[in-house]
Design a protein around this motif. Sequence first.
Motif, short mmCIF file in Angstrom:
data_model
loop_
_atom_site.label_atom_id
_atom_site.label_comp_id
_atom_site.label_asym_id
_atom_site.label_seq_id
_atom_site.Cartn_x
_atom_site.Cartn_y
_atom_site.Cartn_z
N ILE A 287 0.85 -1.19 0.00
CA ILE A 287 0.00 0.00 0.00
C ILE A 287 0.89 1.25 0.00
N GLN B 281 2.36 4.73 0.84
CA GLN B 281 2.23 5.55 2.04
C GLN B 281 1.60 6.91 1.76
N GLU B 282 1.56 7.29 0.48
CA GLU B 282 0.98 8.58 0.14
C GLU B 282 -0.50 8.67 0.55
N TYR B 283 -1.19 7.53 0.50
CA TYR B 283 -2.60 7.54 0.89
C TYR B 283 -2.76 7.92 2.36
N TYR B 284 -1.92 7.33 3.20
CA TYR B 284 -2.00 7.63 4.63
C TYR B 284 -1.59 9.07 4.92
N ALA C 36 -4.48 11.24 3.99
CA ALA C 36 -5.54 11.10 4.98
C ALA C 36 -5.19 11.84 6.26
N LYS D 51 -10.55 5.41 10.64
CA LYS D 51 -10.96 5.78 9.28
C LYS D 51 -9.91 5.33 8.26
N ASN D 52 -8.65 5.42 8.63
CA ASN D 52 -7.60 4.91 7.74
C ASN D 52 -7.79 3.42 7.47
N HIS E 293 -11.18 2.95 5.24
CA HIS E 293 -11.24 3.54 3.90
C HIS E 293 -9.97 3.38 3.08
N ILE E 294 -8.86 2.98 3.71
CA ILE E 294 -7.62 2.79 2.96
C ILE E 294 -7.13 1.34 3.08
N THR E 295 -6.86 0.91 4.31
CA THR E 295 -6.25 -0.40 4.50
C THR E 295 -7.16 -1.53 4.04
N LEU F 97 -7.67 -1.77 0.18
CA LEU F 97 -6.46 -2.04 -0.59
C LEU F 97 -5.82 -3.39 -0.28
#
Length: 301
Positions: A192, A194-197, A200, A209-210, A213-215, A218
């Motif tokens: 995954i 790290q830019e997404y985190y 966020a 929420k991370n 909606h992300i982990t 993905l």
Amino acid sequence: MAQVAVNPARTAERRRSKKSIYPTWFYVPAGLLYVVLFAVPTFASFYFAFTRWTLQDVEFTGMQNFVTFFSEPQLRTGFINTFIYGFMTSGMKVVLGLALALLLTSQLIGRGYLRSVVFFPVLVSAIGVGITFKVLLDPFDGLLNSSLAALGITGPGWLTDPQWALFSVALIDVWKGVGIATLIYIAGLAAIPQEYYEAAKVDGAGGWKNFLHITLPLVRPATATVVLLSLIGGLRSFDLIWATTRGGPGFTSDVIASVIYKQYQAGFYGLSTAGNVVLFVVVTAIVVPVSYFLNRREVER
């Protein structure tokens, strides 16, 4: 800058004329192994499932083996237990595998060692694990019940009580196999970006929420892999059950594979072959739709 026109017909012709770097006969050994070790036994099993056979004689009986398989109570019990065991172990491996992966990818002291500890049971044979836990879970002298007794708690017969036997073996299976699920999830989490985190975090998103909606979205490919491997292994499980309970007490922890083995031991070869066909059909009927559902891609427009 001049543009070069591309002729689609010529491109397709070049692709067709491009030969493989390997000669065709390189594929023959693999094809022969597939036919001899998979295709022939599979078709032979489907044929012998409709017969009453021994090493000396074969008698065609039609659907009688399947009628017998589903009419005897212990066989139906094994059929139902197979579903319970397969879905129970698969679900627990997904949940625990993801939780352990999140823990072991965090800034945890000694996480390299802990990863080895989690994965170690995978390397131990199922028979060895079964015998070990059969000793540890002995209702009278086992370490677990002795420890509970020291606290004033009376432990149940983990492997001898009909209400606990199947659940206990399922927990042992999860302990042994959760290392694979954890390893797959660790690889999925590492992939995954790290830019997404970071984005966020700028938006003020918290850890929960991370995760939602992300982990969780993905790591869907990793989840699909864990579910399929665990489900196939759970539905086909035999060695661990046989080493711990032999399908007992009575038939309460029997699954299709252990029922098939008992039929072979009793000399009912046609009936046991029919059981193999039933197991094959059941695994295929469950795994194929689950695989399609987990791997489908929704295109957002």
